[in-house]
Design a protein around this motif. Sequence first.
Motif, PDB file in Angstrom:
ATOM      1  N   SER A  48       0.816  -1.218   0.000  1.00  0.00           N
ATOM      2  CA  SER A  48       0.000   0.000   0.000  1.00  0.00           C
ATOM      3  C   SER A  48       0.849   1.267   0.000  1.00  0.00           C
ATOM      4  O   SER A  48       0.345   2.342  -0.313  1.00  0.00           O
ATOM      5  CB  SER A  48      -0.941   0.009   1.205  1.00  0.00           C
ATOM      6  N   LEU A  53       3.628   1.573  -1.877  1.00  0.00           N
ATOM      7  CA  LEU A  53       4.473   1.423  -3.063  1.00  0.00           C
ATOM      8  C   LEU A  53       5.842   0.857  -2.716  1.00  0.00           C
ATOM      9  O   LEU A  53       6.881   1.378  -3.112  1.00  0.00           O
ATOM     10  CB  LEU A  53       4.611   2.748  -3.815  1.00  0.00           C
ATOM     11  N   VAL A  58      -3.643   8.762  -9.323  1.00  0.00           N
ATOM     12  CA  VAL A  58      -3.602   7.345  -9.681  1.00  0.00           C
ATOM     13  C   VAL A  58      -2.341   6.688  -9.134  1.00  0.00           C
ATOM     14  O   VAL A  58      -2.392   5.598  -8.567  1.00  0.00           O
ATOM     15  CB  VAL A  58      -3.698   7.170 -11.216  1.00  0.00           C
ATOM     16  N   VAL A  59      -1.218   7.362  -9.261  1.00  0.00           N
ATOM     17  CA  VAL A  59       0.036   6.809  -8.737  1.00  0.00           C
ATOM     18  C   VAL A  59      -0.039   6.670  -7.219  1.00  0.00           C
ATOM     19  O   VAL A  59       0.352   5.638  -6.658  1.00  0.00           O
ATOM     20  CB  VAL A  59       1.234   7.687  -9.150  1.00  0.00           C
ATOM     21  N   THR A  80      -2.537   3.742  -6.254  1.00  0.00           N
ATOM     22  CA  THR A  80      -2.309   2.413  -6.820  1.00  0.00           C
ATOM     23  C   THR A  80      -1.953   1.383  -5.764  1.00  0.00           C
ATOM     24  O   THR A  80      -2.477   0.268  -5.767  1.00  0.00           O
ATOM     25  CB  THR A  80      -1.198   2.475  -7.886  1.00  0.00           C
ATOM     26  N   VAL A 138      -5.042   0.443  -3.626  1.00  0.00           N
ATOM     27  CA  VAL A 138      -5.985  -0.369  -4.405  1.00  0.00           C
ATOM     28  C   VAL A 138      -5.441  -1.788  -4.577  1.00  0.00           C
ATOM     29  O   VAL A 138      -6.188  -2.769  -4.463  1.00  0.00           O
ATOM     30  CB  VAL A 138      -6.277   0.299  -5.764  1.00  0.00           C
ATOM     31  N   ALA A 139      -4.142  -1.924  -4.825  1.00  0.00           N
ATOM     32  CA  ALA A 139      -3.530  -3.244  -4.961  1.00  0.00           C
ATOM     33  C   ALA A 139      -3.648  -4.033  -3.659  1.00  0.00           C
ATOM     34  O   ALA A 139      -3.933  -5.240  -3.688  1.00  0.00           O
ATOM     35  CB  ALA A 139      -2.065  -3.108  -5.373  1.00  0.00           C
TER      36      ALA A 139
END
Length: 114
Positions: A40, A42, A89-90, A93, A96-97
């Motif tokens: 979450s 990155l 979005v970045v 991401t 969401v993943a």
Amino acid sequence: MASRPSISLWFVMAADLATVVWMYTVGSWLDHTSKFTATSTLGGHHILVLVLAALAFATLAVLALITDGFTNTTPRLSLIKNLACILSVVALTGLVALILASLLSRIVFGRLRP
């Protein structure tokens, strides 16, 4: 040039603000707890996610004021809006993943506790 107001931009702004609060509150915990929770952020970069979400939120908030709630826009403001959406979005991401991976594991493995 007038365009239709987009409700989705308001939801993106809310998601960005929630991400800022989420990363400020539990970001370092998510970084260091496990590789799964680091998804979450990155891959363990919660400060980067926090900054990206804050920049996207601030940009969209200013654009909402300038464009009367995203109803009146120009080509330059549309470009800035699109760039802010890319930042969003970045930033979102990883979260969401993590949610999708959690839901998939629930479907595949079922209940883990009796």
